[in-house]
Design a protein around this motif. Structure first.
Motif, PDB file in Angstrom:
ATOM      1  N   LYS A  24     -32.553  -7.526 -19.852  1.00 58.02           N
ATOM      2  CA  LYS A  24     -33.889  -7.491 -19.828  1.00 58.02           C
ATOM      3  C   LYS A  24     -34.509  -8.201 -20.830  1.00 58.02           C
ATOM      4  O   LYS A  24     -35.511  -9.035 -20.969  1.00 58.02           O
ATOM      5  N   LEU A  27     -34.357 -11.825 -20.421  1.00 53.76           N
ATOM      6  CA  LEU A  27     -35.231 -12.436 -19.291  1.00 53.76           C
ATOM      7  C   LEU A  27     -36.863 -12.438 -19.716  1.00 53.76           C
ATOM      8  O   LEU A  27     -37.620 -13.105 -19.234  1.00 53.76           O
ATOM      9  N   MET A  28     -37.016 -11.472 -20.511  1.00 51.81           N
ATOM     10  CA  MET A  28     -38.460 -11.145 -21.137  1.00 51.81           C
ATOM     11  C   MET A  28     -39.176 -12.197 -21.420  1.00 51.81           C
ATOM     12  O   MET A  28     -40.479 -12.641 -20.924  1.00 51.81           O
ATOM     13  N   GLU A  30     -38.877 -15.279 -20.553  1.00 49.11           N
ATOM     14  CA  GLU A  30     -39.477 -16.287 -19.603  1.00 49.11           C
ATOM     15  C   GLU A  30     -40.396 -15.726 -18.847  1.00 49.11           C
ATOM     16  O   GLU A  30     -40.996 -16.411 -17.822  1.00 49.11           O
ATOM     17  N   VAL A  31     -41.012 -14.685 -19.001  1.00 47.07           N
ATOM     18  CA  VAL A  31     -42.210 -14.039 -18.284  1.00 47.07           C
ATOM     19  C   VAL A  31     -43.087 -13.280 -19.308  1.00 47.07           C
ATOM     20  O   VAL A  31     -43.322 -11.991 -19.208  1.00 47.07           O
ATOM     21  N   TRP A  34     -46.054 -10.467 -18.904  1.00 47.96           N
ATOM     22  CA  TRP A  34     -45.673  -9.468 -18.112  1.00 47.96           C
ATOM     23  C   TRP A  34     -45.054  -8.174 -19.267  1.00 47.96           C
ATOM     24  O   TRP A  34     -44.734  -8.503 -20.207  1.00 47.96           O
ATOM     25  N   LEU A  45     -41.948  -4.242 -13.870  1.00 52.17           N
ATOM     26  CA  LEU A  45     -42.590  -5.351 -14.770  1.00 52.17           C
ATOM     27  C   LEU A  45     -44.026  -5.390 -14.025  1.00 52.17           C
ATOM     28  O   LEU A  45     -44.137  -5.275 -12.847  1.00 52.17           O
ATOM     29  N   LEU A  96     -35.288  -2.091 -12.366  1.00 50.70           N
ATOM     30  CA  LEU A  96     -35.197  -3.488 -12.428  1.00 50.70           C
ATOM     31  C   LEU A  96     -33.984  -4.333 -11.937  1.00 50.70           C
ATOM     32  O   LEU A  96     -33.033  -3.864 -12.452  1.00 50.70           O
ATOM     33  N   LYS A  98     -32.499  -8.656 -11.423  1.00 54.29           N
ATOM     34  CA  LYS A  98     -32.971 -10.047 -11.761  1.00 54.29           C
ATOM     35  C   LYS A  98     -33.933 -10.416 -10.670  1.00 54.29           C
ATOM     36  O   LYS A  98     -34.931 -11.343 -11.018  1.00 54.29           O
ATOM     37  N   ASP A 100     -36.762  -9.221  -9.729  1.00 52.77           N
ATOM     38  CA  ASP A 100     -37.912  -8.636 -10.286  1.00 52.77           C
ATOM     39  C   ASP A 100     -38.471  -9.913 -11.190  1.00 52.77           C
ATOM     40  O   ASP A 100     -39.617 -10.137 -11.208  1.00 52.77           O
ATOM     41  N   PHE A 101     -37.598 -10.223 -12.034  1.00 51.63           N
ATOM     42  CA  PHE A 101     -38.131 -11.252 -12.946  1.00 51.63           C
ATOM     43  C   PHE A 101     -38.382 -12.660 -12.419  1.00 51.63           C
ATOM     44  O   PHE A 101     -39.382 -13.383 -12.473  1.00 51.63           O
ATOM     45  N   ALA A 104     -41.544 -12.307 -10.838  1.00 53.58           N
ATOM     46  CA  ALA A 104     -42.488 -12.232 -11.677  1.00 53.58           C
ATOM     47  C   ALA A 104     -43.004 -13.857 -12.154  1.00 53.58           C
ATOM     48  O   ALA A 104     -44.152 -14.201 -12.147  1.00 53.58           O
TER      49      ALA A 104
END
Length: 111
Positions: A24, A27-28, A30-31, A34, A45, A96, A98, A100-101, A104
């Motif tokens: 997580k 990946l955060m 990248e968004v 959120w 998210l 969560l 991947k 979901d990311f 997003a």
């Protein structure tokens, strides 16, 4: 278009693992707009998108709904005057994934 936003969701079963904390955190960035939230015991998210009026917010939610239907992965969407709140999580695993990311990032691109 971000690298994450170019990806498509992969089918996921109830046995699919939830993302780990390190995954997580990777990946955060990248968004960045959120937030990680917990609703009914499930990590999700969430992002609030703002608009000049209800019509623009509604048009955006329709685009998100079309994207969700095309990918077979559906968010919670709250439509209000001048804003739309979108929450992504994977219902089958109660948290969560991947996907979901990816969704997003793709939602950000619609905005």
């Amino acid at each position: 278009m971000s690298e994450l936003g170019q990806q498509r969701c992969r089918a996921c079963s109830a046995e699919a693992p939830k993302l780990t904390e390190p995954e997580k955190q990777q990946l955060m960035p990248e968004v960045p707009d959120w937030q990680l939230v917990v609703r009914d015991g499930e990590e999700q998210l969430q992002r609030v998108f703002t608009f000049k009026n209800f019509v623009q917010a509604q048009a955006f939610t329709n685009k998100v709904a079309d994207l969700a239907e095309a990918e077979g992965h559906h968010p919670a969407i709250l439509l209000e005057w001048g804003k739309a709140t979108v929450r992504w999580w994977t219902h089958k695993i109660g948290g969560l994934h991947k996907n979901d990311f990816i969704m997003a990032a793709r939602t950000d691109e619609l905005y």
